[in-house]
Design a protein around this motif. Structure first.
Motif, PDB file in Angstrom:
ATOM      1  N   LEU A 196     107.278  69.034 -29.384  1.00 31.00           N
ATOM      2  CA  LEU A 196     106.120  68.313 -28.856  1.00 31.00           C
ATOM      3  C   LEU A 196     105.865  67.092 -29.518  1.00 31.00           C
ATOM      4  O   LEU A 196     105.613  66.022 -28.674  1.00 31.00           O
ATOM      5  CB  LEU A 196     104.715  69.137 -28.996  1.00 31.00           C
ATOM      6  CG  LEU A 196     104.569  70.445 -28.169  1.00 31.00           C
ATOM      7  CD1 LEU A 196     103.510  71.250 -28.624  1.00 31.00           C
ATOM      8  CD2 LEU A 196     104.712  70.349 -26.740  1.00 31.00           C
ATOM      9  N   TYR A 200     106.150  63.453 -27.540  1.00 28.61           N
ATOM     10  CA  TYR A 200     105.223  62.445 -27.848  1.00 28.61           C
ATOM     11  C   TYR A 200     105.534  61.349 -27.987  1.00 28.61           C
ATOM     12  O   TYR A 200     105.170  60.216 -27.723  1.00 28.61           O
ATOM     13  CB  TYR A 200     104.157  63.205 -28.668  1.00 28.61           C
ATOM     14  CG  TYR A 200     102.709  62.408 -28.487  1.00 28.61           C
ATOM     15  CD1 TYR A 200     101.879  62.580 -27.774  1.00 28.61           C
ATOM     16  CD2 TYR A 200     102.454  61.490 -29.797  1.00 28.61           C
ATOM     17  CE1 TYR A 200     100.751  61.785 -28.137  1.00 28.61           C
ATOM     18  CE2 TYR A 200     101.254  60.764 -30.071  1.00 28.61           C
ATOM     19  CZ  TYR A 200     100.331  61.098 -29.081  1.00 28.61           C
ATOM     20  OH  TYR A 200      99.313  60.259 -29.055  1.00 28.61           O
ATOM     21  N   LEU A 238     104.628  71.969 -21.683  1.00 27.37           N
ATOM     22  CA  LEU A 238     105.568  71.062 -21.446  1.00 27.37           C
ATOM     23  C   LEU A 238     106.213  71.393 -20.064  1.00 27.37           C
ATOM     24  O   LEU A 238     105.845  72.444 -19.551  1.00 27.37           O
ATOM     25  CB  LEU A 238     106.768  70.693 -22.363  1.00 27.37           C
ATOM     26  CG  LEU A 238     107.670  71.937 -22.922  1.00 27.37           C
ATOM     27  CD1 LEU A 238     108.404  72.598 -21.867  1.00 27.37           C
ATOM     28  CD2 LEU A 238     108.276  71.760 -24.161  1.00 27.37           C
ATOM     29  N   ILE A 249     106.489  66.362 -21.944  1.00 27.77           N
ATOM     30  CA  ILE A 249     105.367  67.152 -22.335  1.00 27.77           C
ATOM     31  C   ILE A 249     104.159  66.879 -21.574  1.00 27.77           C
ATOM     32  O   ILE A 249     104.126  65.751 -20.551  1.00 27.77           O
ATOM     33  CB  ILE A 249     104.837  66.151 -23.823  1.00 27.77           C
ATOM     34  CG1 ILE A 249     103.706  67.085 -24.594  1.00 27.77           C
ATOM     35  CG2 ILE A 249     104.449  64.803 -23.486  1.00 27.77           C
ATOM     36  CD1 ILE A 249     103.598  66.602 -25.898  1.00 27.77           C
ATOM     37  N   GLY A 253      99.942  69.400 -23.864  1.00 29.61           N
ATOM     38  CA  GLY A 253     100.749  69.290 -24.970  1.00 29.61           C
ATOM     39  C   GLY A 253     100.404  68.093 -25.722  1.00 29.61           C
ATOM     40  O   GLY A 253     100.505  67.974 -26.959  1.00 29.61           O
TER      41      GLY A 253
END
Length: 264
Positions: A196, A200, A238, A249, A253
């Motif tokens: 994650l 991101y 995701l 994502i 998330g």
């Protein structure tokens, strides 16, 4: 938790500031620090600039109150901020502590000027100085908060010093970019959290399963898919597109990883 995000500790550290001012200063400072952390991944520098401006104006109101007994109401616009801050430096010595009259106002003017005149979030020019501008702004706001703690704390000296020292620690990003690869340098994360965080960090919040497998240094790609990616997909953290093996994502998330960033 980073002490700069710990409201309870900051309340104790600024215990002798009047409640309404203390609450506003701490809330905006925490907002600024959270936005700064997120800017390592999202490059959303404008949000940090907005918070720094709000913090400057709030601390200015507090200084007005401390030095003159009057202050600009919170719901009123402060016009010509630099001129009004400069007026504090011209107050007589008897008005209050020199740091409140001179040093902190000059620091506020520097932060406010850098935030406005450099155009935080700008895109023009050959060199992008957003990151260093924001770091300079945040470091100066850290100093201002430390100075207020020094003057207004209600703690044993050792504990107050520990808080001040903690605010001076340089915040480092959790991902190291090297030769097109990514390395997680934050210890203690699960592989799901690593995935994650990596997504991101990407500009489009998307990466291939092969890249994520390599970057997380998982032992086996089949197990990586079955034990990490598929469960995250099922939890709607995701979206795994099996046709092209790209992974994106989700808003859920993003929310989860932003909470992680600001609490670790």
């Amino acid at each position: 938790m980073n002490i700069s995000l710990d409201k309870t500790k900051l309340i104790l550290a600024l215990a002798n500031i009047q409640d309404d001012f203390r609450e506003a200063i701490i809330d905006i400072y925490i907002e600024l620090k959270k936005r700064h952390l997120k800017s390592f991944y999202s490059n959303e520098f404008d949000a940090v600039g907005i918070s720094s401006g709000k913090l400057c104006e709030t601390i200015f109101r507090f200084l007005e109150h401390e030095l003159t007994g009057k202050y600009t109401p919170f719901n009123a616009h402060i016009s010509n901020f630099p001129v009004k801050v400069d007026k504090l430096t011209q107050l007589p010595i008897a008005s209050g502590n020199e740091s409140l009259r001179v040093t902190i106002p000059r620091a506020l003017n520097f932060v406010y000027t850098l935030r406005n005149k450099r155009g935080i979030g700008h895109t023009g020019g050959d060199i992008n100085a957003n990151a260093i501008d924001i770091s300079t702004i945040v470091k100066n706001t850290d100093w201002i908060i430390c100075e207020l703690i020094r003057l207004y704390h209600n703690l044993p000296m050792i504990e107050a010093q520990q808080i001040i020292d903690s605010l001076n620690i340089k915040i480092m990003p959790d991902i190291w970019h090297i030769d097109g690869h990514r390395r997680i340098i934050k210890d203690g994360l699960t592989h799901k959290q690593k995935v994650l965080l990596l997504l991101y960090n990407e500009i489009a919040n998307k990466a291939s399963i092969n890249d994520l497998y390599e970057w997380t240094e998982y032992s086996n790609i089949s197990l990586f898919k079955s034990r990490i990616i598929i469960p995250l997909h099922k939890e709607k953290l995701l979206e795994y597109n099996s046709s092209d093996s790209n992974i994106t994502i989700s808003p859920k998330g993003i929310s989860e990883i932003e909470n992680l960033i600001t609490t670790l």
